[in-house]
Scaffold this motif. Structure first.
Motif, PDB file in Angstrom:
ATOM      1  N   GLN A 164     -11.452   1.020   7.443  1.00 37.94           N
ATOM      2  CA  GLN A 164     -12.056  -0.135   8.093  1.00 37.94           C
ATOM      3  C   GLN A 164     -13.251   0.288   8.956  1.00 37.94           C
ATOM      4  O   GLN A 164     -14.218  -0.452   9.094  1.00 37.94           O
ATOM      5  CB  GLN A 164     -11.017  -0.847   8.966  1.00 37.94           C
ATOM      6  CG  GLN A 164      -9.885  -1.504   8.184  1.00 37.94           C
ATOM      7  CD  GLN A 164     -10.359  -2.586   7.238  1.00 37.94           C
ATOM      8  OE1 GLN A 164     -10.367  -2.402   6.031  1.00 37.94           O
ATOM      9  NE2 GLN A 164     -10.789  -3.714   7.780  1.00 37.94           N
ATOM     10  N   LYS A 171      -2.502   5.258   1.824  1.00 39.61           N
ATOM     11  CA  LYS A 171      -3.427   4.163   2.120  1.00 39.61           C
ATOM     12  C   LYS A 171      -3.059   3.471   3.435  1.00 39.61           C
ATOM     13  O   LYS A 171      -3.936   2.974   4.139  1.00 39.61           O
ATOM     14  CB  LYS A 171      -3.459   3.174   0.964  1.00 39.61           C
ATOM     15  CG  LYS A 171      -4.167   3.734  -0.266  1.00 39.61           C
ATOM     16  CD  LYS A 171      -4.258   2.718  -1.392  1.00 39.61           C
ATOM     17  CE  LYS A 171      -5.020   3.295  -2.585  1.00 39.61           C
ATOM     18  NZ  LYS A 171      -5.116   2.328  -3.715  1.00 39.61           N
ATOM     19  N   ASN A 172      -1.770   3.448   3.746  1.00 36.17           N
ATOM     20  CA  ASN A 172      -1.362   2.929   5.052  1.00 36.17           C
ATOM     21  C   ASN A 172      -1.921   3.794   6.173  1.00 36.17           C
ATOM     22  O   ASN A 172      -2.435   3.289   7.171  1.00 36.17           O
ATOM     23  CB  ASN A 172       0.166   2.877   5.153  1.00 36.17           C
ATOM     24  CG  ASN A 172       0.754   1.512   4.826  1.00 36.17           C
ATOM     25  OD1 ASN A 172       0.645   0.579   5.613  1.00 36.17           O
ATOM     26  ND2 ASN A 172       1.349   1.409   3.641  1.00 36.17           N
ATOM     27  N   ARG A 184      -0.237   7.146  10.926  1.00 34.47           N
ATOM     28  CA  ARG A 184      -1.321   6.160  10.947  1.00 34.47           C
ATOM     29  C   ARG A 184      -1.914   6.035  12.350  1.00 34.47           C
ATOM     30  O   ARG A 184      -3.121   5.825  12.513  1.00 34.47           O
ATOM     31  CB  ARG A 184      -0.801   4.797  10.481  1.00 34.47           C
ATOM     32  CG  ARG A 184      -1.884   3.739  10.371  1.00 34.47           C
ATOM     33  CD  ARG A 184      -1.359   2.440   9.826  1.00 34.47           C
ATOM     34  NE  ARG A 184      -0.329   1.885  10.689  1.00 34.47           N
ATOM     35  CZ  ARG A 184       0.365   0.781  10.388  1.00 34.47           C
ATOM     36  NH1 ARG A 184       0.141   0.159   9.240  1.00 34.47           N
ATOM     37  NH2 ARG A 184       1.277   0.334  11.208  1.00 34.47           N
ATOM     38  N   PHE A 218      -5.801   3.423   6.590  1.00 28.90           N
ATOM     39  CA  PHE A 218      -6.327   2.054   6.595  1.00 28.90           C
ATOM     40  C   PHE A 218      -7.363   1.848   7.700  1.00 28.90           C
ATOM     41  O   PHE A 218      -8.454   1.313   7.466  1.00 28.90           O
ATOM     42  CB  PHE A 218      -5.178   1.055   6.755  1.00 28.90           C
ATOM     43  CG  PHE A 218      -5.629  -0.379   6.712  1.00 28.90           C
ATOM     44  CD1 PHE A 218      -5.814  -1.019   5.500  1.00 28.90           C
ATOM     45  CD2 PHE A 218      -5.868  -1.098   7.879  1.00 28.90           C
ATOM     46  CE1 PHE A 218      -6.241  -2.341   5.444  1.00 28.90           C
ATOM     47  CE2 PHE A 218      -6.297  -2.408   7.837  1.00 28.90           C
ATOM     48  CZ  PHE A 218      -6.485  -3.032   6.614  1.00 28.90           C
ATOM     49  N   LEU A 227       0.826  -1.205   0.000  1.00 28.48           N
ATOM     50  CA  LEU A 227       0.000   0.000   0.000  1.00 28.48           C
ATOM     51  C   LEU A 227       0.861   1.255   0.000  1.00 28.48           C
ATOM     52  O   LEU A 227       1.982   1.261   0.524  1.00 28.48           O
ATOM     53  CB  LEU A 227      -0.920   0.028   1.222  1.00 28.48           C
ATOM     54  CG  LEU A 227      -1.968  -1.087   1.338  1.00 28.48           C
ATOM     55  CD1 LEU A 227      -2.811  -0.871   2.594  1.00 28.48           C
ATOM     56  CD2 LEU A 227      -2.863  -1.136   0.103  1.00 28.48           C
TER      57      LEU A 227
END
Length: 355
Positions: A104, A96-97, A148, A100, A92
């Protein structure tokens, strides 16, 4: 500290007959940068994982912002955890990391875009969002992993040895960045580290752990200047430790006789510490003063290490023990190996220990 934001109450974790964490109780304030410091295997990461919900405690409870979260799974707790390995998905992009977890949770795309933009700006990742983790440097991967964790806007950010994979210079830069970011966001950070200098640099308070227990909690200055045991004095920096033959209270300090040496020496006497019973005197090398002619612990200069800004001296004492001293390099006259000197210190610079 005002009302605790996070309370760990009697937390324990056993794996069969092995006790990884034993009855730990801690209070962490809102907006604090709190460190769990100790050697490998002392239980600090297990304690952090119980706070995060990745490990179920054998006993005890975790309260966060007034709510008992002990039985909640990690995804239901207002915490997020950053691991030493970073755990980025290699297939990814950075963007996108980062998002994530939000995907979800099925957050609206507009909300995800706002959060991504905000955290990318704070961590200077704007030009890296389309890259894959393999195209990043170690420091960039660390910032991506941190982004993240932060993009979910946790109440508490948990960091498990987050700087362990970085080289020395990048580690120092990232420590400063973490402190800046924590202050800017006003979040509560709890970091696990075995690096004493790192804990001293980033923390508002430090909990020192050994064998699953917390030995002392305090500000970096408190735990360094007033350790409560020989173990802490030695673990947090360097310390010269002397066995005390006798001690008497003397105007707020203690006047002591050191085992194997003549004369009396002064040291701070912590509140509640009795002058009766086994005692040790601890003094940091940078607080030791060396003189050619004067009172103090006599010794012979055995070794001198020049580090540029400092000179470090090792003395061999009459008891065959050694004593270390550090002197700022002023460019003046120096002591010589083999020279007889005396080592002394101001009373406020030494500290009596009862264990």
């Amino acid at each position: 500290m005002q009302k605790p934001f996070l309370t760990v109450d009697g937390l324990s974790k056993a794996y069969g007959n092995f006790i990884a964490v034993s009855g730990v109780s801690l209070d962490v304030g809102r907006g604090e940068f709190f460190s769990l410091l100790g050697p490998s295997g002392c239980g600090k990461s297990t304690l952090l994982r119980m706070i995060a919900g990745f490990e179920n405690p054998t006993a005890g409870s975790v309260l966060l912002d007034g709510a008992d979260v002990t039985a909640l799974p990690p995804e239901k707790r207002p915490t997020n955890m950053m691991f030493q390995s970073y755990a980025l998905f290699p297939h990814l992009s950075v963007a996108k990391n980062i998002i994530f977890g939000l995907v979800q949770e099925r957050l609206p795309k507009a909300e995800i875009a706002v959060r991504l933009s905000d955290v990318a700006e704070k961590l200077q990742l704007g030009t890296l969002l389309e890259r894959k983790p393999s195209q990043l440097s170690g420091g960039q991967r660390q910032r991506a992993a941190l982004a993240r964790a932060l993009v979910k806007r946790p109440k508490v950010l948990l960091l498990d040895e987050p700087l362990g994979a970085l080289d020395k210079n990048l580690r120092a830069e990232t420590q400063d960045e973490l402190v800046r970011l924590q202050k800017e966001l006003g979040l509560t950070f709890i970091i696990v580290t075995h690096d004493q200098q790192e804990a001293m640099t980033v923390s508002s308070r430090i909990a020192i752990m050994q064998a699953g227990r917390v030995l002392q909690v305090g500000s970096p200055e408190t735990v360094y200047e007033a350790p409560t045991s020989r173990y802490i004095a030695k673990f947090l920096g360097e310390a010269n430790i002397f066995e005390v033959a006798s001690a008497i209270s003397d105007q707020g300090l203690a006047s002591v006789v050191l085992t194997g040496f003549e004369g009396r020496y002064r040291a701070r006497l912590p509140a509640g510490t009795s002058t009766v019973g086994p005692l040790w005197l601890s003094v940091r090398p940078e607080r030791v003063e060396l003189v050619r002619n004067g009172e103090g612990v006599p010794g012979i200069v055995e070794d001198i290490t020049y580090t540029g800004a400092q000179r470090r001296y090792r003395l061999r004492l009459a008891t065959n023990a050694t004593l270390d001293a550090v002197k700022v390099n002023s460019g003046g006259e120096d002591f010589q190996i083999g020279e007889a000197v005396a080592a002394g210190w101001a009373g406020e610079a030494a500290h009596l220990l009862a264990e």
